[in-house]
Design a protein around this motif. Structure first.
Motif, PDB file in Angstrom:
ATOM      1  N   SER A 259       6.545  -4.439  -5.188  1.00 47.93           N
ATOM      2  CA  SER A 259       5.481  -5.218  -4.562  1.00 47.93           C
ATOM      3  C   SER A 259       4.755  -6.059  -5.606  1.00 47.93           C
ATOM      4  N   ASN A 275      -2.539 -11.764   0.574  1.00 46.59           N
ATOM      5  CA  ASN A 275      -3.165 -11.453   1.861  1.00 46.59           C
ATOM      6  C   ASN A 275      -4.207 -12.489   2.272  1.00 46.59           C
ATOM      7  N   LYS A 336       4.914  -7.717   0.604  1.00 46.58           N
ATOM      8  CA  LYS A 336       4.254  -6.976   1.679  1.00 46.58           C
ATOM      9  C   LYS A 336       5.151  -5.875   2.224  1.00 46.58           C
ATOM     10  N   ARG A 337       6.451  -6.158   2.322  1.00 47.87           N
ATOM     11  CA  ARG A 337       7.342  -5.115   2.834  1.00 47.87           C
ATOM     12  C   ARG A 337       7.381  -3.921   1.889  1.00 47.87           C
ATOM     13  N   SER A 339       5.105  -2.949  -0.188  1.00 46.67           N
ATOM     14  CA  SER A 339       3.830  -2.235  -0.107  1.00 46.67           C
ATOM     15  C   SER A 339       3.752  -1.387   1.155  1.00 46.67           C
ATOM     16  N   LYS A 340       4.204  -1.959   2.275  1.00 46.66           N
ATOM     17  CA  LYS A 340       4.174  -1.202   3.532  1.00 46.66           C
ATOM     18  C   LYS A 340       5.098  -0.006   3.471  1.00 46.66           C
ATOM     19  N   TRP A 341       6.295  -0.198   2.941  1.00 54.19           N
ATOM     20  CA  TRP A 341       7.227   0.916   2.857  1.00 54.19           C
ATOM     21  C   TRP A 341       6.665   2.036   1.979  1.00 54.19           C
ATOM     22  N   ARG A 342       5.972   1.668   0.915  1.00 56.66           N
ATOM     23  CA  ARG A 342       5.418   2.699   0.032  1.00 56.66           C
ATOM     24  C   ARG A 342       4.358   3.519   0.762  1.00 56.66           C
ATOM     25  N   THR A 343       3.389   2.830   1.397  1.00 53.74           N
ATOM     26  CA  THR A 343       2.278   3.556   2.017  1.00 53.74           C
ATOM     27  C   THR A 343       2.680   4.227   3.326  1.00 53.74           C
ATOM     28  N   SER A 344       3.447   3.517   4.164  1.00 53.68           N
ATOM     29  CA  SER A 344       3.754   4.023   5.506  1.00 53.68           C
ATOM     30  C   SER A 344       4.882   5.048   5.512  1.00 53.68           C
ATOM     31  N   TYR A 345       5.750   4.999   4.500  1.00 54.10           N
ATOM     32  CA  TYR A 345       6.908   5.886   4.515  1.00 54.10           C
ATOM     33  C   TYR A 345       6.920   6.842   3.315  1.00 54.10           C
ATOM     34  N   GLN A 382       9.962   1.786  13.135  1.00 50.76           N
ATOM     35  CA  GLN A 382       9.724   0.425  12.665  1.00 50.76           C
ATOM     36  C   GLN A 382      10.608   0.029  11.499  1.00 50.76           C
TER      37      GLN A 382
END
Length: 642
Positions: A259, A275, A336-337, A339-345, A382
């Protein structure tokens, strides 16, 4: 005895919190009297949070109630109170709960002698009845399926919101609506009275929503069907999925680095904060991009859909080939992907894993408007279908192999069954590729792979009520080209086109409601009748999948299932059994709908969930910079797929 009260319809309903021996004896008499009368009692828990299987989760209170009184046991205070709660649950012959899977799983894990197997058969869920009567959330124009919204409609509009009402209490002790549940004083009067209020409201709500379901003429068989589906999903959630903690920890760090790398790439184009809508839009416009999309406030829109169009990738991140990819758009998307994968998964798996390194994703058996399931914490539904990196973190039990069984082109087959389109039906029965048929009809027999891809988008777009403008944005076609493709599709399947028009008209005549083949009631917004066919497809496909899940359970195969996701069952079995188990699960899911066969594609992988999605190392390295930055990933892929 400490006694509080909860207001309902102008009355102060007693909420009793037993403290001494004689108080507990009074509670026991209350339970025995209810049991002897065969009366249904509402049950609920207050917990430290929502991560039922995290290492520090615990039940704080267990409460029981009927319309005119509630009892709150402070089980956090000792094992005697836990045993008393367990005794009450075993003694009562009939229970009601709001969103029962959460409380059943919490009790199964943390109260001695209590199991899902004992609770589920005697528990009715008010949420299921609410969803069957009107599946819309409050912000979608419905009553809402939460306890507060439903109680405000059916029980008492002025009854306190027992969740939001505590947020001020949380703030007083320096916590938020997410963290306060763990830290609020167990003796806080508002906390205890609101705990009792939940079961009073649930007890009063159930007969109201039962009557509403009957009044609307909802197929009565859906009530036990949904309770059974929810129970099977709870069994799967309880089993959980094993994670490779070392890999997951490393993945979190790698995604953080990725990220940051792509954010640094974006800075080369003047974007200091990826962002910042203002910075991103200014930079893209400065590069000569034309962006017609606007936000509600009139600003240039640079959401994921716009960025993917500019980066020339579709929703699954596959190249479209319609333009030169914009490097800034791609950098922002990738940052962004990651970062999302790190936090959400990755981080979510590490945070919620139990003491045996198993994660237990929450399975919403009855979630969307169409009743489709949801997976959360982590939200595995997702994940892009072709990506393996996050899935690699989930591993089979020792000596087991991963299994995937999903339906073959289920949505086009449901479309054919519902519409009765002769040409589509004949093509399916012959085993033809529907997308090839559409592409040949639109572009001629010498169509190229890119045109087949367009045909696939057109087919789904028409079914989902999307127009040529939406299809153009997804495919890179010009608007006239997209319009021509839609016309060609409708020429290919004329009865399907007529069915869609007829269904939309019928939905409008019926007050923007639709009854699906299973008897489910769907409700549409007044300006969204165009989405009715999509709703019917999605709901029917979900009910097919749920029926398949029940057949899997009836055959004794639930012990192998790890997760139901989209139209796919993820499972595992021992090395020797895996091929047979995959075949048996596939057979259990196979059925017909109005003469259209609904078959499955069983697949057996290696030691991790990711092994079912891995491509060859050379293809991955050639097509994705992530692998060039992480060369060891290719070697992992090659090793595990075998």
């Amino acid at each position: 005895m400490i006694e509080y009260s909860f207001p309902v319809l102008g009355q102060q309903i007693p909420v009793r919190v037993p403290q001494a021996v004689e108080d507990f004896q009074a509670f026991q008499r209350y339970i025995i009297d209810r049991a002897n009368a065969g009366e249904r009692v509402a049950y609920d828990t207050e917990t430290t949070g929502l991560a039922t299987y995290s290492r520090d989760f615990r039940i704080r209170t267990a409460q029981f109630g009927t319309p005119n009184q509630a009892w709150v046991l402070q089980v956090e205070k000792g094992s005697d109170l836990q045993r008393l709660s367990s005794w009450a649950l075993r003694t009562l012959p009939a229970l009601s709960m709001q969103n029962r899977n959460f409380d059943m799983l919490a009790s199964d894990r943390h109260l001695p002698g209590i199991t899902l197997e004992k609770l589920a058969p005697k528990t009715l869920d008010t949420y299921i009845h609410l969803h069957l009567s009107d599946p819309r959330r409050r912000d979608q124009g419905g009553i809402g399926n939460g306890l507060k919204d439903a109680s405000a409609h059916y029980v008492d509009p002025s009854a306190p919101d027992t969740a939001a009402g505590l947020y001020d209490e949380f703030h007083k002790i320096g916590h938020t609506k997410d963290t306060g549940w763990r830290h609020i004083d167990i003796d806080n009067p508002l906390y205890l009275s609101y705990a009792g209020g939940d079961v009073i409201l649930t007890s009063r709500l159930l007969p109201k929503v039962q009557a509403r379901v009957a009044e609307l003429g909802i197929n009565p068989s859906l009530i036990p069907f949904e309770h059974e589906v929810g129970y099977v999903c709870a069994l799967i959630e309880r089993r959980g999925m094993r994670i490779d903690r070392e890999y997951t920890t490393r993945l979190s760090a790698e995604l953080s680095d990725e990220s940051a790398r792509w954010a640094e790439e974006a800075r080369k184009y003047g974007v200091e904060n990826i962002n910042s809508t203002r910075q991103v839009s200014a930079a893209l416009l400065g590069m000569g991009e034309e962006i017609k999309e606007r936000t509600a406030g009139g600003a240039v829109q640079v959401d994921g859909n716009v960025l993917k169009r500019l980066a020339d990738v579709d929703r699954q991140w596959d190249p479209i080939g319609s333009r030169t990819p914009n490097p800034l758009a791609m950098a922002i998307l990738r940052s962004k992907r990651a970062s999302k994968w790190r936090t959400s998964y990755a981080d979510a798996m590490l945070r919620t894993a139990d003491e045996n390194d198993r994660v237990h994703p929450k399975i919403g058996a009855l979630a969307a408007r169409t009743a489709r399931m949801s997976i959360s914490d982590p939200p595995f539904q997702q994940l892009p279908s072709g990506k393996w990196e996050v899935r690699r973190a989930v591993i089979a039990d020792e000596g087991h192999r991963m299994i995937s069984v999903d339906y073959s082109s289920v949505e086009p087959r449901v479309m054919a069954a519902l519409s009765g389109d002769e040409r589509m039906t004949a093509a399916i029965l012959r085993g033809d590729d529907l997308h090839n048929l559409t592409a040949a009809s639109v572009y001629g027999p010498d169509f190229v792979p890119a045109q087949r891809k367009v045909a696939k988008v057109v087919q789904l777009g028409v079914a989902y009520g999307g127009g040529a403008k939406t299809i153009a944005a997804q495919t890179g076609l010009t608007l006239p080209e997209a319009q021509a493709a839609v016309r060609g599709y409708k020429r290919t399947y004329p009865r399907l086109a007529r069915y869609i028009r007829s269904l939309q008209a019928q939905v409008i005549r019926d007050g923007y409601t639709l009854r699906t083949p299973s008897g489910r009631r769907l409700v549409f917004d007044r300006d969204a009748a165009y989405a009715s066919f999509n709703g019917e497809i999605q709901s029917t496909a979900r009910d097919i999948f749920a029926q398949g899940l029940l057949e899997i359970h009836a055959r004794g195969l639930t012990q192998h299932v790890l997760l139901p996701v989209h139209d796919e069952i993820i499972a595992d079995a021992t090395d020797n059994e895996a091929p047979d188990i995959a075949r048996e699960i596939g057979e259990a899911m196979t059925m017909t709908l109005r003469g259209i066969p609904l078959g499955t594609d069983p697949d057996v992988g290696g030691a991790s969930w990711g092994s079912l999605y891995m491509k060859t190392a050379n293809t991955m390295i050639d097509n994705d910079p992530w692998y060039r930055a992480n060369p060891e990933a290719a070697h992992i892929a090659e090793r595990e797929r075998g």
